[in-house]
Structures are given as structure tokens and as C-alpha cells.
Design an enzyme around this catalytic site. Structure first.
Site, PDB file in Angstrom:
ATOM      1  N   GLY A 107      50.348  34.895  23.322  1.00 44.81           N
ATOM      2  CA  GLY A 107      49.835  33.805  24.531  1.00 44.81           C
ATOM      3  C   GLY A 107      48.721  32.940  23.944  1.00 44.81           C
ATOM      4  O   GLY A 107      48.385  32.892  22.702  1.00 44.81           O
TER       5      GLY A 107
ATOM      6  N   ASP B   5      46.688  34.990  41.823  1.00 44.42           N
ATOM      7  CA  ASP B   5      45.481  34.677  42.676  1.00 44.42           C
ATOM      8  C   ASP B   5      45.700  34.381  43.984  1.00 44.42           C
ATOM      9  O   ASP B   5      47.034  34.323  44.191  1.00 44.42           O
ATOM     10  CB  ASP B   5      44.750  33.445  42.251  1.00 44.42           C
ATOM     11  CG  ASP B   5      44.056  33.573  40.721  1.00 44.42           C
ATOM     12  OD1 ASP B   5      44.147  34.782  40.281  1.00 44.42           O
ATOM     13  OD2 ASP B   5      43.563  32.477  40.186  1.00 44.42           O
TER      14      ASP B   5
ATOM     15  N   GLY C 207      39.339  34.239  45.572  1.00 47.85           N
ATOM     16  CA  GLY C 207      40.707  34.296  45.123  1.00 47.85           C
ATOM     17  C   GLY C 207      41.209  35.053  44.073  1.00 47.85           C
ATOM     18  O   GLY C 207      42.423  35.246  43.742  1.00 47.85           O
ATOM     19  N   GLN C 208      40.262  36.035  43.564  1.00 42.58           N
ATOM     20  CA  GLN C 208      40.493  37.171  42.548  1.00 42.58           C
ATOM     21  C   GLN C 208      40.074  38.302  42.815  1.00 42.58           C
ATOM     22  O   GLN C 208      39.773  39.066  41.820  1.00 42.58           O
ATOM     23  CB  GLN C 208      39.976  36.585  41.448  1.00 42.58           C
ATOM     24  CG  GLN C 208      40.656  35.237  40.779  1.00 42.58           C
ATOM     25  CD  GLN C 208      40.544  35.155  39.303  1.00 42.58           C
ATOM     26  OE1 GLN C 208      39.513  34.990  38.923  1.00 42.58           O
ATOM     27  NE2 GLN C 208      41.557  35.014  38.435  1.00 42.58           N
TER      28      GLN C 208
ATOM     29  N   PRO D 237      35.577  36.422  28.405  1.00 43.79           N
ATOM     30  CA  PRO D 237      35.765  34.839  28.175  1.00 43.79           C
ATOM     31  C   PRO D 237      35.256  34.427  29.783  1.00 43.79           C
ATOM     32  O   PRO D 237      35.741  34.757  30.644  1.00 43.79           O
ATOM     33  CB  PRO D 237      37.162  34.899  27.883  1.00 43.79           C
ATOM     34  CG  PRO D 237      37.609  36.004  27.432  1.00 43.79           C
ATOM     35  CD  PRO D 237      36.791  37.116  28.214  1.00 43.79           C
TER      36      PRO D 237
ATOM     37  N   ILE E 295      38.769  29.431  29.802  1.00 45.21           N
ATOM     38  CA  ILE E 295      39.073  28.981  28.241  1.00 45.21           C
ATOM     39  C   ILE E 295      40.514  28.090  28.451  1.00 45.21           C
ATOM     40  O   ILE E 295      41.443  28.593  29.348  1.00 45.21           O
ATOM     41  CB  ILE E 295      39.499  29.907  27.415  1.00 45.21           C
ATOM     42  CG1 ILE E 295      38.190  31.104  27.268  1.00 45.21           C
ATOM     43  CG2 ILE E 295      39.718  29.645  25.822  1.00 45.21           C
ATOM     44  CD1 ILE E 295      36.983  30.569  26.786  1.00 45.21           C
TER      45      ILE E 295
ATOM     46  N   TYR F  22      42.067  40.447  40.371  1.00 45.67           N
ATOM     47  CA  TYR F  22      41.685  40.268  38.906  1.00 45.67           C
ATOM     48  C   TYR F  22      40.190  40.662  38.617  1.00 45.67           C
ATOM     49  O   TYR F  22      40.106  41.276  37.501  1.00 45.67           O
ATOM     50  CB  TYR F  22      41.782  38.802  38.621  1.00 45.67           C
ATOM     51  CG  TYR F  22      41.717  38.417  37.362  1.00 45.67           C
ATOM     52  CD1 TYR F  22      42.952  38.400  36.405  1.00 45.67           C
ATOM     53  CD2 TYR F  22      40.657  37.851  36.751  1.00 45.67           C
ATOM     54  CE1 TYR F  22      42.690  38.044  34.902  1.00 45.67           C
ATOM     55  CE2 TYR F  22      40.391  37.255  35.321  1.00 45.67           C
ATOM     56  CZ  TYR F  22      41.432  37.337  34.674  1.00 45.67           C
ATOM     57  OH  TYR F  22      41.192  36.996  33.253  1.00 45.67           O
TER      58      TYR F  22
END
Ligand code: CAA
Length: 249
Positions: free
Chosen positions: A13, A97, A152-153, A186, A189, A156
Site C-alpha cells: 500500500g 469512516d 467520523g473515526q 503518522p 500522509i 479507527y
């Protein structure tokens, strides 16, 4: 000294490719773990692209949400490289999300499985050989959104925050045996994952980043290579934020 072996999950990825290349540049024998929905041809095409650019990188199929599939992935790595994994980069991850009030169980479960259960499946398979050898590097890719939360996460952010607890607990257990465990977090990115965010939202996020831009994949790759180095043995249980100043704490 024989060449050390590095396995990067999600290696084909956006971030993964850069991590694989930086580790190859640093002298590791590198294998990219991939899932790609079982699209082996896509992984072979990726491998060919790397070869054209002068990188010889192995590919090993594995679904990081599934223990048996992970075991097969490790077997493939061992047969490709003739040794056991010295450096594991737990990089595979997904987003689904959506606002929590509308979030389905599937959105929650898929993200927790791919981003957090994967830490258990993959690390459990490599940790004992690392302890036996007296050397190992486990590098877990988290996110700025673990630390600051993100609209929205909920799924995650929860999974990526779990990675920090995992990193710090495991780091304590294995420190005396030459094995380090660290997290890289991160920010935004520029990869396919970030590119799919609505352009207006991307612009509003960029305006909040002190450096004034999204990060580049190699800015993560080089941090990972630094942590993988033999000379980084005194860094463990740490988190490296690479987020352009988006979140400071
Ligand atoms: N803070 C406060 N309010 C916000 C907001 C925010 N950050 N974002 C949106 N809102 C508001 C909107 O203004 C809107 O308000 P109104 O109803 O009053 O108009 C409301 O919340 C609904 O917003 P949307 O129309 O965007 O709702 P949606 O259901 O269409 O989409 C979403 C929701 C999918 C979460 C979308 O907002 C989104 O994609 N946000 C970006 C999420 C994000 O940053 N993801 C990171 C992906 S990259 C990654 O994860 C890599 C990494 O590690 C950094």
C-alpha cells in the site's frame, strides 16, 4: 553479518511501499505482506514495479484479521528468506469512516479487526523467535487520530489508540531480550486512504497543519527504518509522531 529480515504488513500500500523501500535501502531483506482482497496478480504487478526501480522485495499473502492466514504468511516469509522475522512492521490498516450515531457494527468490527486484532495475530507469531535470538524490532503504525480523536473515526481512533497500550505493555515484557517495541503515529500522509477524503474536508484539515501540507510516505518510511536499526536498541515503548505539528502533546 547476515542480512536481517523485515516483514511489512500492508506492504504493497501507500505507506507500506515506502516503508519497504526504506528498509531495503537500509540493507534489510524485505517481504511485503499483502491482502489486496486476495488479488495475487496485483501483488505480483507491484513486485514487478519495485523490481524495475531496483528493489527486490518478496511478497507474502496474509489476511491480518485471521490467525491461520497470518501463520501461512509467516511460513511464506520464512521460505522466501530462509530465516525468521527480525523486524515486524504492523502497518496494515483500514478506515470505515462515519459518524458514530450512524455507525454499523460491521464498520466497527472490520476496523478493530484489521487495525488492532492484527497486532495480536502477527506479533504473537514472531515474538518468541525474536526472544530466542535476542534481537527483534516490532514497529506498530498508529495514527495522530489515536491521540487527538477525529470526527467520523470513533472506530479507527479506538483501534489506533489501543495500539499504544499494546506497544507499551509488550515493550516492558521483552526489553531485556533485545527486542524493542515502538509506535509511529503518522498524521495525514498523502496516500489513497487520505486521497479518498472529500476535497473540501482535505482543505480544511490542511489549514490546521502547522507545516502547511500533508506528509509524504517516505517521511514515515525513514522513521521506521531509524527504529529498525541495530543502533536503536535503547528506544522502546516510545511513540514517534510524524504529523507536521497537527497535534503536539
Ligand atoms: N468537526 C465538527 N463538525 C464536523 C466535522 C468536524 N471535523 N466534520 C463535519 N462536521 C459536521 C458537518 O459540518 C455537518 O454539519 P451540518 O449537519 O450542520 O451541516 C455534519 O458534521 C455532518 O458532516 P458530513 O456532511 O461530512 O457527514 P457525512 O455523514 O457525509 O460524513 C464523515 C461524515 C464520513 C465522517 C466525513 O465528515 C469525513 O469523511 N470526515 C473526515 C474524516 C477523517 O478525517 N478521516 C481520516 C481518514 S485518513 C486516516 O485515517 C489516516 C490517518 O491515520 C490520519
Amino acid at each position: 553479518m547476515s542480512q536481517k529480515i523485515a516483514l511489512v504488513t500492508g506492504g504493497t500500500g501507500g505507506l507500506g511501499t515506502s516503508i519497504c523501500r526504506e528498509l531495503a535501502d537500509a540493507g534489510f531483506k524485505v517481504v511485503a505482506g499483502y491482502n489486496s482482497g486476495g488479488n495475487h496478480e496485483k501483488a505480483k504487478a507491484w513486485q514487478e514495479e519495485q523490481r524495475k526501480d531496483g528493489y527486490e522485495i518478496g511478497v507474502a499473502y496474509g489476511d491480518v484479521t485471521n490467525a491461520e492466514s497470518c501463520a501461512k504468511c509467516i511460513e511464506t516469509v520464512e521460505s522466501l528468506t530462509g530465516g525468521s522475522v527480525d523486524v515486524l512492521v504492523n502497518n496494515a490498516g483500514i478506515t470505515r469512516d462515519g459518524m458514530f450515531k450512524k455507525m454499523s457494527w460491521e464498520q466497527w468490527d472490520e476496523v478493530l479487526s484489521a487495525n488492532l486484532d492484527s497486532m495480536f495475530h502477527m506479533t504473537r507469531l514472531v515474538i518468541n523467535p525474536m526472544l530466542d535470538k535476542g534481537f527483534g524490532r516490532v514497529i506498530n503504525i498508529s495514527s495522530v487520530n489515536a491521540q487527538k480523536g477525529q470526527f467520523g473515526q470513533a472506530n479507527y481512533s479506538a483501534a489506533k489508540a489501543g495500539i499504544h497500550g499494546f506497544t507499551k505493555a509488550l515493550a516492558q515484557e521483552v526489553a531485556r531480550k533485545g527486542v524493542t517495541v515502538n509506535t509511529v503515529s503518522p498524521g495525514y500522509i498523502m496516500t489513497a486512504m487520505v486521497a479518498k477524503i472529500d476535497q473540501k474536508i482535505q482543505d480544511s484539515i490542511t489549514s490546521t497543519i502547522p507545516v502547511g501540507r500533508f506528509g509524504k510516505p517516505h517521511e514515515i518510511g525513514r522513521t521506521v527504518a531509524f527504529l529498525a536499526d541495530n543502533e536503536s536498541g535503547y528506544i522502546t515503548g516510545a511513540d514517534f509522531s510524524v504529523n507536521g505539528g497537527l497535534h503536539m502533546f
